[in-house]
Design a protein around this motif. Structure first.
Motif, PDB file in Angstrom:
ATOM      1  N   MET A   1      37.093  44.069  39.604  1.00 32.42           N
ATOM      2  CA  MET A   1      36.768  42.796  39.256  1.00 32.42           C
ATOM      3  C   MET A   1      36.152  41.906  39.615  1.00 32.42           C
ATOM      4  O   MET A   1      35.195  40.979  38.786  1.00 32.42           O
ATOM      5  CB  MET A   1      38.348  41.804  39.349  1.00 32.42           C
ATOM      6  N   LEU A   2      35.039  42.156  40.457  1.00 29.26           N
ATOM      7  CA  LEU A   2      33.705  41.590  41.297  1.00 29.26           C
ATOM      8  C   LEU A   2      32.880  42.222  40.533  1.00 29.26           C
ATOM      9  O   LEU A   2      32.084  41.884  40.421  1.00 29.26           O
ATOM     10  CB  LEU A   2      34.207  41.710  42.971  1.00 29.26           C
ATOM     11  N   ARG A   3      33.103  43.499  40.469  1.00 32.70           N
ATOM     12  CA  ARG A   3      31.894  44.126  39.538  1.00 32.70           C
ATOM     13  C   ARG A   3      31.376  43.646  37.528  1.00 32.70           C
ATOM     14  O   ARG A   3      30.505  43.186  37.221  1.00 32.70           O
ATOM     15  CB  ARG A   3      31.782  45.729  39.177  1.00 32.70           C
ATOM     16  N   VAL A   4      32.916  43.433  37.018  1.00 35.65           N
ATOM     17  CA  VAL A   4      33.208  42.382  36.138  1.00 35.65           C
ATOM     18  C   VAL A   4      32.284  40.948  36.238  1.00 35.65           C
ATOM     19  O   VAL A   4      31.152  40.408  35.724  1.00 35.65           O
ATOM     20  CB  VAL A   4      34.393  42.240  34.824  1.00 35.65           C
ATOM     21  N   PHE A   5      32.262  39.985  37.171  1.00 31.19           N
ATOM     22  CA  PHE A   5      31.674  38.701  37.447  1.00 31.19           C
ATOM     23  C   PHE A   5      30.303  39.567  37.585  1.00 31.19           C
ATOM     24  O   PHE A   5      29.355  38.334  37.418  1.00 31.19           O
ATOM     25  CB  PHE A   5      32.018  38.385  38.918  1.00 31.19           C
ATOM     26  N   TYR A   6      29.479  39.970  38.667  1.00 34.35           N
ATOM     27  CA  TYR A   6      27.804  40.714  39.046  1.00 34.35           C
ATOM     28  C   TYR A   6      27.782  41.336  37.623  1.00 34.35           C
ATOM     29  O   TYR A   6      25.849  40.619  37.202  1.00 34.35           O
ATOM     30  CB  TYR A   6      28.235  41.509  39.655  1.00 34.35           C
ATOM     31  N   SER A   7      28.099  41.688  36.302  1.00 32.46           N
ATOM     32  CA  SER A   7      27.192  41.838  35.496  1.00 32.46           C
ATOM     33  C   SER A   7      27.348  40.860  34.242  1.00 32.46           C
ATOM     34  O   SER A   7      26.169  41.245  33.900  1.00 32.46           O
ATOM     35  CB  SER A   7      28.756  42.962  34.403  1.00 32.46           C
ATOM     36  N   MET A   8      28.317  39.152  34.706  1.00 25.40           N
ATOM     37  CA  MET A   8      27.788  38.188  33.836  1.00 25.40           C
ATOM     38  C   MET A   8      26.824  37.527  34.804  1.00 25.40           C
ATOM     39  O   MET A   8      26.626  36.948  34.302  1.00 25.40           O
ATOM     40  CB  MET A   8      28.707  37.758  33.598  1.00 25.40           C
TER      41      MET A   8
END
Length: 530
Positions: A377-384
């Motif tokens: 989930m953290l990587r989803v935020f980072y991708s945005m």
């Protein structure tokens, strides 16, 4: 990637087992492991999170804008990283006593002096660790994933050789009072040399990918500002998480000192540290591989505003991770005594010391699934390019972890403290996964919840035959042969193979698509099949 990570982690466990055999789990081991954790803490604090959350998405966007500009941008970032790492390393060497004061708990006397010396010497690793990680980030943006997964194998081999040499030159158990300067030199040279070799091993792949480093700092207007804004939130996130780590490490070291004073054995940071290394294996093999492959793709989808595809990336990654991590967690919980006995009950480490690690490992096993989900989930935020939201989520996670750790330290008997701290970690990761899911659901217009929860329900059903078979194997062999190296290996081989086969059969009957896909992929790579 998974094969490379598996090789890295298997040799990493061999490294850990060799170090435990050489150093034991007592005062010298606590000093070594605490000091050797400091370079990774400093790296994470000042650069590690920035690489994941900032550098990869920025490089992807720069290359999409213009390939020539993207290449120049990489060179500027790499130059800035090398200069920054040099300064950070020099400062960390000077601050060795401060780090041990923070993380060393109740260390004093010769143990504290040894830990401070190790902390100063091991700080040199910060430079190599940073350059290695930055090189790996560049390779990942170029869709070259193999070298960063395989390079740590070299580091592990060097450490194994170092631990073996240490066992040969040492007679009897080593204490902070008896360890010689030559033995300290041997441990230091091997530890630093392994990290340096890991870094150098990435350069052929970098050159093969077309990367050429030409030192340059001619940043264009707005580049540093954009990176600074994203990095500031990432730095805050890492600071918050490191506060939590400092508290748990300090409490674990304090428990170790109290355990030695009470004469109840080695129940401090080293057993906790070793259990954590084992706990991370399933996540590292499949979770890191999936996340590493998904991050550039998720960054591309987020940059194009294709949130539905970003949501699908997350859903497929989570379901694939869980199909492997859930049975791994179950096997880890059942066979914890066998795993730790086989790996650690050698040299200066007794079977009783290994069982202490097993108790901590069982608590960590509970955290495996929520930990992997939270990291994805953290990587989803980072991708945005959203590095702010993870900061607020981390406040809830770290506050839960600290509160649980302090409560466990205050309420539990000394021999149970590190088990309680590991249980608090599991609760904190669950909080992070729940909060992250809730926020992302609003950002992405849903989380593909029906498919995710359906997959989890099927996996939960398929896992029980594995648990039953594994526990029966554990109980029968323990009752007939007892616990030891050969009985442990037999239990692990029979229980894992039989339980794993039952899991695959039931997952196939329940039509768990991710498990069927993995079976097809593996079968397709066998000789004569693809």
């Amino acid at each position: 990637m998974a094969v490379g990570t598996l090789a890295s982690r298997v040799t990493g466990f061999l490294r850990t087992a060799m170090l435990v055999a050489a150093l034991g789990t007592d005062a010298v081991a606590d000093a070594y492991n605490t000091a050797n954790t400091v370079p990774f803490i400093v790296y994470d604090l000042l650069l590690g999170g920035i690489l994941t959350a900032v550098v990869v998405p920025l490089i992807v966007r720069a290359r999409e804008r213009d390939s020539a500009y993207g290449a120049q941008y990489e060179q500027r970032l790499f130059t800035l990283a090398v200069l920054g790492l040099s300064v950070i390393t020099a400062i960390a060497v000077l601050l060795g006593p401060v780090f041990i004061t923070i993380y060393g708990g109740k260390m004093q006397g010769d143990q504290r002096e040894l830990a401070v010396l190790f902390a100063r010497l091991f700080a040199v690793q910060i430079f190599f660790l940073g350059v290695s990680a930055f090189s790996g980030a560049i390779l990942n943006t170029r869709k070259r994933f193999a070298a960063p997964m395989w390079a740590p194998v070299l580091n592990n081999i060097v450490i194994c050789c170092t631990a073996g040499a240490f066992l040969l030159v040492v007679s009897g158990k080593v204490t902070p009072e008896s360890i010689s300067s030559g033995q300290i030199t041997l441990l230091t040279a091997g530890t630093i040399g392994g990290m340096a070799l890991q870094t150098l091993a990435l350069w052929p792949s970098l050159r093969g990918s077309g990367f050429r480093w030409r030192p340059r700092l001619d940043f264009r207007k707005g580049e540093l500002g954009q990176m600074g804004r994203m990095a500031s939130w990432t730095l805050m996130y890492v600071v918050i998480t490191q506060i939590g780590f400092a508290v748990t490490t300090r409490l674990a070291n304090a428990a170790g000192v109290e355990g030695r004073q009470e004469g109840i054995g080695n129940v401090g940071y080293t057993p906790y540290f070793n259990a954590y290394q084992l706990f991370q294996l399933p996540y590292a093999i499949i979770g890191v591989s999936v996340i590493t492959a998904l991050l550039p793709r998720m960054s591309e989808h987020a940059a194009a505003g294709r949130m539905a595809e970003l949501r699908d990336d997350f859903s497929s990654g989570l379901r694939l991770c869980s199909a492997v991590i859930l049975p791994a967690a179950a096997l880890m919980a059942v066979f914890a005594p066998e795993i730790t006995t086989v790996l650690f009950a050698h040299g200066h480490t007794s079977e009783g010391d290994a069982l202490v690690i097993a108790n901590v490992l069982r608590a960590f096993a509970i955290a495996l699934v929520p930990f992997a989900a939270y990291q994805l989930m953290l990587r989803v935020f980072y991708s945005m390019q959203d590095t702010r939201t993870p900061v607020f989520i981390s406040v809830a996670v770290v506050a839960t972890n600290i509160a649980a750790s302090i409560a466990m330290y205050s309420l539990l008997p000394t021999e149970k403290i590190i088990v309680g701290i590991a249980s608090g970690f599991a609760v904190a990761q669950t909080v992070g996964a729940i909060v992250g899911w809730t926020i992302l659901r609003g950002r992405l217009g849903g989380m593909d919840g029906r498919r995710v929860f359906t997959a989890y329900l099927k996996l939960a059903v398929a896992i029980w035959p594995l648990i039953g078979f594994a526990y029966a194997t554990h109980a029968i062999i323990d009752a007939t042969l007892g616990l030891g190296l050969l009985p442990g290996l037999l239990a692990l081989a029979v229980g894992s193979a039989g339980g794993g086969l039952l899991y695959l059969v039931f997952a196939k009957l329940l039509r768990v698509g991710e498990v069927q896909s993995m079976i097809s992929m593996v079968a397709g790579r066998l000789p004569g099949r693809g």
